[in-house]
Design a protein around this motif. Structure first.
Motif, PDB file in Angstrom:
ATOM      1  N   GLU A  79       0.794  -1.284   0.145  1.00  0.00           N
ATOM      2  CA  GLU A  79      -0.094   0.030   0.009  1.00  0.00           C
ATOM      3  C   GLU A  79       0.952   1.337  -0.022  1.00  0.00           C
ATOM      4  N   GLU A  80       2.062   1.168   0.675  1.00  0.00           N
ATOM      5  CA  GLU A  80       2.882   2.337   0.416  1.00  0.00           C
ATOM      6  C   GLU A  80       3.330   2.808  -0.870  1.00  0.00           C
ATOM      7  N   ASP A  81       3.374   1.748  -1.895  1.00  0.00           N
ATOM      8  CA  ASP A  81       3.877   2.148  -3.473  1.00  0.00           C
ATOM      9  C   ASP A  81       2.434   2.650  -3.884  1.00  0.00           C
ATOM     10  N   VAL A  82       1.159   2.029  -3.606  1.00  0.00           N
ATOM     11  CA  VAL A  82       0.262   2.647  -3.964  1.00  0.00           C
ATOM     12  C   VAL A  82      -0.196   4.316  -3.507  1.00  0.00           C
ATOM     13  N   ARG A  83       0.316   4.599  -2.267  1.00  0.00           N
ATOM     14  CA  ARG A  83       0.100   5.687  -1.815  1.00  0.00           C
ATOM     15  C   ARG A  83       0.932   6.969  -2.634  1.00  0.00           C
ATOM     16  N   THR A  84       2.393   6.254  -2.763  1.00  0.00           N
ATOM     17  CA  THR A  84       3.218   7.023  -3.889  1.00  0.00           C
ATOM     18  C   THR A  84       2.649   7.320  -5.327  1.00  0.00           C
ATOM     19  N   ILE A  85       2.113   6.349  -5.864  1.00  0.00           N
ATOM     20  CA  ILE A  85       1.433   6.633  -7.096  1.00  0.00           C
ATOM     21  C   ILE A  85       0.558   7.600  -6.899  1.00  0.00           C
ATOM     22  N   PHE A  86      -0.342   7.689  -5.866  1.00  0.00           N
ATOM     23  CA  PHE A  86      -1.518   8.667  -5.653  1.00  0.00           C
ATOM     24  C   PHE A  86      -0.853  10.045  -5.343  1.00  0.00           C
ATOM     25  N   SER A  87       0.259  10.072  -4.777  1.00  0.00           N
ATOM     26  CA  SER A  87       0.796  11.630  -4.597  1.00  0.00           C
ATOM     27  C   SER A  87       1.059  12.083  -5.906  1.00  0.00           C
ATOM     28  N   TYR A  88       1.461  11.595  -6.926  1.00  0.00           N
ATOM     29  CA  TYR A  88       1.543  12.453  -8.196  1.00  0.00           C
ATOM     30  C   TYR A  88       0.188  12.847  -8.760  1.00  0.00           C
ATOM     31  N   PHE A  89      -1.095  12.559  -8.320  1.00  0.00           N
ATOM     32  CA  PHE A  89      -2.270  13.315  -9.026  1.00  0.00           C
ATOM     33  C   PHE A  89      -2.407  14.701  -8.487  1.00  0.00           C
ATOM     34  N   LYS A  90      -2.864  15.638  -9.169  1.00  0.00           N
ATOM     35  CA  LYS A  90      -2.853  17.121  -8.889  1.00  0.00           C
ATOM     36  C   LYS A  90      -4.277  17.293  -8.485  1.00  0.00           C
ATOM     37  N   GLY A  91      -5.340  16.321  -8.704  1.00  0.00           N
ATOM     38  CA  GLY A  91      -6.819  16.940  -8.550  1.00  0.00           C
ATOM     39  C   GLY A  91      -7.537  15.503  -8.008  1.00  0.00           C
ATOM     40  N   GLN A  92      -8.838  15.778  -8.033  1.00  0.00           N
ATOM     41  CA  GLN A  92      -9.611  14.451  -7.699  1.00  0.00           C
ATOM     42  C   GLN A  92      -9.574  13.488  -8.985  1.00  0.00           C
ATOM     43  N   ARG A  93      -9.653  12.082  -8.734  1.00  0.00           N
ATOM     44  CA  ARG A  93      -9.534  11.304  -9.564  1.00  0.00           C
ATOM     45  C   ARG A  93     -10.857   9.984  -9.414  1.00  0.00           C
ATOM     46  N   GLN A  94     -11.261   9.533 -10.689  1.00  0.00           N
ATOM     47  CA  GLN A  94     -12.151   8.448 -10.288  1.00  0.00           C
ATOM     48  C   GLN A  94     -11.670   7.163 -10.177  1.00  0.00           C
ATOM     49  N   THR A  95     -11.890   6.448  -8.944  1.00  0.00           N
ATOM     50  CA  THR A  95     -10.788   5.468  -8.726  1.00  0.00           C
ATOM     51  C   THR A  95     -11.651   4.195  -8.861  1.00  0.00           C
ATOM     52  N   LEU A  96     -11.026   3.117  -9.553  1.00  0.00           N
ATOM     53  CA  LEU A  96     -11.751   1.629  -9.509  1.00  0.00           C
ATOM     54  C   LEU A  96     -10.873   0.772  -9.062  1.00  0.00           C
ATOM     55  N   LEU A  97     -11.387  -0.094  -8.313  1.00  0.00           N
ATOM     56  CA  LEU A  97     -10.549  -1.593  -7.840  1.00  0.00           C
ATOM     57  C   LEU A  97     -11.685  -2.535  -8.433  1.00  0.00           C
ATOM     58  N   PHE A  98     -10.624  -3.744  -9.050  1.00  0.00           N
ATOM     59  CA  PHE A  98     -11.253  -4.764  -9.494  1.00  0.00           C
ATOM     60  C   PHE A  98     -10.488  -6.046  -8.986  1.00  0.00           C
ATOM     61  N   SER A  99     -11.058  -7.057  -8.610  1.00  0.00           N
ATOM     62  CA  SER A  99     -10.668  -8.400  -8.496  1.00  0.00           C
ATOM     63  C   SER A  99     -11.561  -9.424  -8.332  1.00  0.00           C
ATOM     64  N   ALA A 100     -11.343 -10.780  -8.579  1.00  0.00           N
ATOM     65  CA  ALA A 100     -12.114 -11.738  -8.134  1.00  0.00           C
ATOM     66  C   ALA A 100     -11.888 -12.399  -6.771  1.00  0.00           C
ATOM     67  N   THR A 101     -10.823 -11.815  -6.104  1.00  0.00           N
ATOM     68  CA  THR A 101     -10.706 -12.194  -4.770  1.00  0.00           C
ATOM     69  C   THR A 101     -10.211 -10.949  -3.769  1.00  0.00           C
ATOM     70  N   MET A 102     -11.210 -10.369  -3.046  1.00  0.00           N
ATOM     71  CA  MET A 102     -11.013  -9.375  -2.495  1.00  0.00           C
ATOM     72  C   MET A 102     -11.482  -9.483  -0.926  1.00  0.00           C
ATOM     73  N   PRO A 103     -10.796  -9.892   0.385  1.00  0.00           N
ATOM     74  CA  PRO A 103     -11.363 -10.012   1.428  1.00  0.00           C
ATOM     75  C   PRO A 103     -11.964  -8.810   1.891  1.00  0.00           C
ATOM     76  N   LYS A 104     -12.855  -9.012   2.908  1.00  0.00           N
ATOM     77  CA  LYS A 104     -13.314  -7.518   3.547  1.00  0.00           C
ATOM     78  C   LYS A 104     -12.255  -6.911   3.971  1.00  0.00           C
ATOM     79  N   LYS A 105     -11.168  -7.290   4.635  1.00  0.00           N
ATOM     80  CA  LYS A 105      -9.854  -6.505   5.300  1.00  0.00           C
ATOM     81  C   LYS A 105      -9.640  -5.537   4.268  1.00  0.00           C
ATOM     82  N   ILE A 106      -9.277  -6.236   2.923  1.00  0.00           N
ATOM     83  CA  ILE A 106      -9.059  -5.033   1.692  1.00  0.00           C
ATOM     84  C   ILE A 106     -10.132  -4.257   1.358  1.00  0.00           C
ATOM     85  N   GLN A 107     -11.428  -4.542   1.529  1.00  0.00           N
ATOM     86  CA  GLN A 107     -12.295  -3.709   0.689  1.00  0.00           C
ATOM     87  C   GLN A 107     -12.488  -2.533   1.739  1.00  0.00           C
ATOM     88  N   ASN A 108     -12.412  -2.933   3.079  1.00  0.00           N
ATOM     89  CA  ASN A 108     -12.669  -1.716   3.981  1.00  0.00           C
ATOM     90  C   ASN A 108     -11.254  -0.783   3.942  1.00  0.00           C
TER      91      ASN A 108
END
Length: 652
Positions: A385-414
């Motif tokens: 998740e730290e690498d994902v945060r680093t990528i998020f830091s390069y955005f200059k404004g609000q973005r539409q975010t989509l997450l997809f998977s066949a296996t996504m436990p509740k812990k990851i969803q929350n």
């Protein structure tokens, strides 16, 4: 009744003295015994209905039943606080007579002799349920503590946003609107559609489900391109997912493998990008407007080819040209930079290459307003998740975010929800469930017999066939063995260069090779046409990888077969997960799996949460999660190593 002989004659005083002896039981005449039994019977008939279950439970737990005195039982306490109001004067006088006879104890028939077996069963059942609830509550409290300990305290947002306290409250607005007849559809009809296709939706102001691509307002070239691929109607995840994305909403999409998740995010990004290009053409070095991140090079290339194909269809129909770019490791940067310098609309990338390019300022995300993470749980999981945060830091404004998977436990969803604005969760089936179109066969095969048994398994179906193995050396060994036996096979794994990997996948897709041997780099998201059979040379260490592996077959409504080799080397917790996954999918459970049981098996379904809330495994709870234990061990060893290195550097 045991009798003790009186050797002191008929002296009453001596008899009274001897009554203090614990082992002394005085002689009871026959006439008196009959009288006692008669009175005892009357009391039973009058008081059985008045027994309180709480008193019985208290009596049962107070000690050994065989050693209790019947006079202590509520039925024998006629003169106590719970005196039966129905006792007559005759009964009272009889009791007085009994007391005058020297306090002779009644015959001991057991404390529950006067209670029916049905009443006893009900009391014991309630006690067992009470104990069970107590155990469940205890387990739930322990699991809450475990979840709290592994929960990320920092939101999944960019560093700059966290530092400045920026928080977006409203979703991005788009120019797309559903057709009028869809807008006028009542909420009851919408729910009826969702129920019909087994679509579960969570969120605020839910977009409506749409059952046709025409109703989603896609242009004719897109619809014709879909028809050429054999796609006439949208799948359940597309019925709800595509309108959600077109509406500008953030989304978590969960559906079984082969259900068409890629189209849910690739079709809207093509339309959004063309809309931007038509309003104001992209200039040099501008873009991307949309970013799609994939965990593997093969999946990124597959997604890129799909986006490129739809762009070419639209360009042929007179729409503006779409410029997608593929940024993955193992490929020269020069070709990628040529497209970026012209101005790019869509970038499909793997995390490593993307972060490298962002760090070197080769690409910017200043105008990027669309972010999709395919197989998102793999990117957020295991400390990524730290690498994902680093990528998020390069955005200059609000973005539409989509997450997809066949296996996504509740812990990851929350955890993922912290990066989303009023997200809509679209779930088709349980997260981590296997497709019902796959026939799963699990066979016990000794380690030394696996290689030979592969040839027998290849006879089950016609090619193409996928063979998965955990280790790179096993992939190479299987590949070499099959070539020696005359089987047309190719192999891919992380140790091979990108050119060889791409060539192998291309040959397999075109039907030039019958068998592809691979590690898990080929297990996530890849779509091979007409895979008949998937063979697991070994059981993966993670049940989620098993679901992704077998999901390469049985796609788009077709049937497929998955054969898995297991033996004593496989961890018991993984076998338990596999057992319950087979049961859930109504598959045949082998005898050696059916006999396996765990201590916590009876608590697998608690408070609506099936199995483990951390990894999604069905055969254990989070307290016994092998994945969590492995992660904690890895963190502990990492901390220990850092301390060791720091200590030694201090000495120098």
């Amino acid at each position: 009744m045991s009798l003790k002989r009186n050797l002191n004659g008929g002296n009453d005083d001596k008899q009274d003295d001897s009554s203090d002896d614990e082992n002394y039981t005085p002689y009871i005449p026959i006439k008196q015994r009959k009288k006692m039994e008669l009175m005892q019977l009357k009391r039973r008939l009058g008081q059985v209905g008045a027994i309180k279950e709480e008193e019985m439970m208290k009596t049962e737990s107070s000690g050994n039943e065989e050693e209790r005195d019947l006079s202590k039982h509520p039925l024998a306490q006629d003169s106590g606080s719970e005196k039966d109001p129905g006792d007559s004067d005759d009964n009272k006088s009889s009791k007085d007579d009994d007391e005058n006879d020297g306090g002779i104890p009644e015959q001991d028939l057991g404390p529950l002799a006067q209670v029916s077996l049905l009443d006893q069963h009900n009391v014991l059942k309630k006690k067992a349920e009470a104990r069970k609830e107590t155990a469940r509550e205890k387990m739930l409290k322990e699991e809450e503590k475990i979840l709290e300990s592994v929960k990320e305290k920092t939101a999944l947002m960019g560093v700059a946003e966290l530092a400045k306290g920026i928080e977006y409250t409203d979703p991005i607005k788009t120019g797309w609107r559903p057709p009028k007849y869809i807008l006028e559809m009542s909420e009851e009809k919408r729910e009826k559609v969702r129920k019909k296709y087994h679509i579960l939706v969570e969120g605020e102001d839910l977009p409506p489900p749409i059952k046709s691509f025409q109703g989603m307002k896609f242009p004719e070239p897109i619809i014709e391109a879909l028809k050429k691929k054999g796609i006439i109607k949208p799948s359940p995840i597309q019925i709800q997912g595509i309108p959600t994305v077109l509406s500008g909403r953030d989304m978590i999409g969960i559906a079984f493998t082969g259900s068409g998740k890629t189209l849910v995010f690739s079709l809207p990004i093509v339309m959004f990008s063309l809309e931007q290009e038509k309003k104001l053409p992209f200039v040099k070095k501008e873009g991307p407007y949309g970013l799609i991140i994939c965990p593997s090079r093969e999946l990124a290339k597959q997604t890129y080819e799909g986006v490129k194909m739809f762009g070419e269809c639209m360009e042929a129909a007179g729409f503006p040209s779409l410029r997608p770019v593929l940024c993955i490791g193992g490929m020269p940067l020069k070709e990628q930079m040529e497209i970026i310098n012209k101005g790019t609309h869509v970038m499909v990338a793997t995390p490593g290459r993307l972060m490298d390019m962002l760090d070197k300022k080769m690409v910017t995300l200043d105008v990027c307003r669309y972010l999709c993470m395919d197989e998102a749980d793999r990117m957020i999981d295991m400390g990524f998740e730290e690498d994902v945060r680093t990528i998020f830091s390069y955005f200059k404004g609000q973005r539409q975010t989509l997450l997809f998977s066949a296996t996504m436990p509740k812990k990851i969803q929350n955890f993922a929800r912290s990066a989303l604005v009023k997200p809509v969760t679209v779930n088709v089936g349980r997260a981590g469930a296997a497709s019902l179109d796959i026939v799963q066969e699990v066979e016990y095969v000794k380690q030394e017999a696996k290689m030979v048994y592969i040839l027998q398994c290849l006879r089950k179906t016609a090619p193409p066939v996928l063979i998965f193995a955990e280790k790179k050396q096993d992939v190479d060994a299987i590949h070499e063995y099959l070539l020696l036996k005359g089987v047309e096979a190719v192999a891919i794994h992380g140790g091979k260069d990108q050119e060889e990997r791409s060539r192998s996948v291309e040959e397999f897709k075109k039907g030039q090779k019958d068998v592809l041997v691979a590690t898990d780099v080929a297990s996530k998201g890849l779509d091979f046409e007409g895979i008949q059979h998937v063979i697991n040379y070994d059981m993966p260490e993670d049940i989620e990888n098993y679901v992704h592996r077998i999901g390469r077959t049985g796609r788009k409504g077709q049937r497929g077969v998955a054969t898995t080799f297991v033996n004593k080397a496989v961890d018991e917790s993984i076998l338990l997960d596999l057992k319950h996954l087979l049961i859930e999918a109504n598959q045949k459970v082998p005898a050696f799996l059916a006999t396996m049981e765990s201590e916590t098996e009876k608590y697998l379904d608690i408070e609506g949460e099936v199995g483990c809330s951390y990894c999604g495994g069905l055969g254990h709870r989070i307290a016994d999660c092998p994945k969590l234990q492995a992660m904690q061990s890895k963190q502990a060893s990492g901390i220990g190593r850092r301390d060791y290195l720091a200590h030694n550097s201090a000495d120098w």
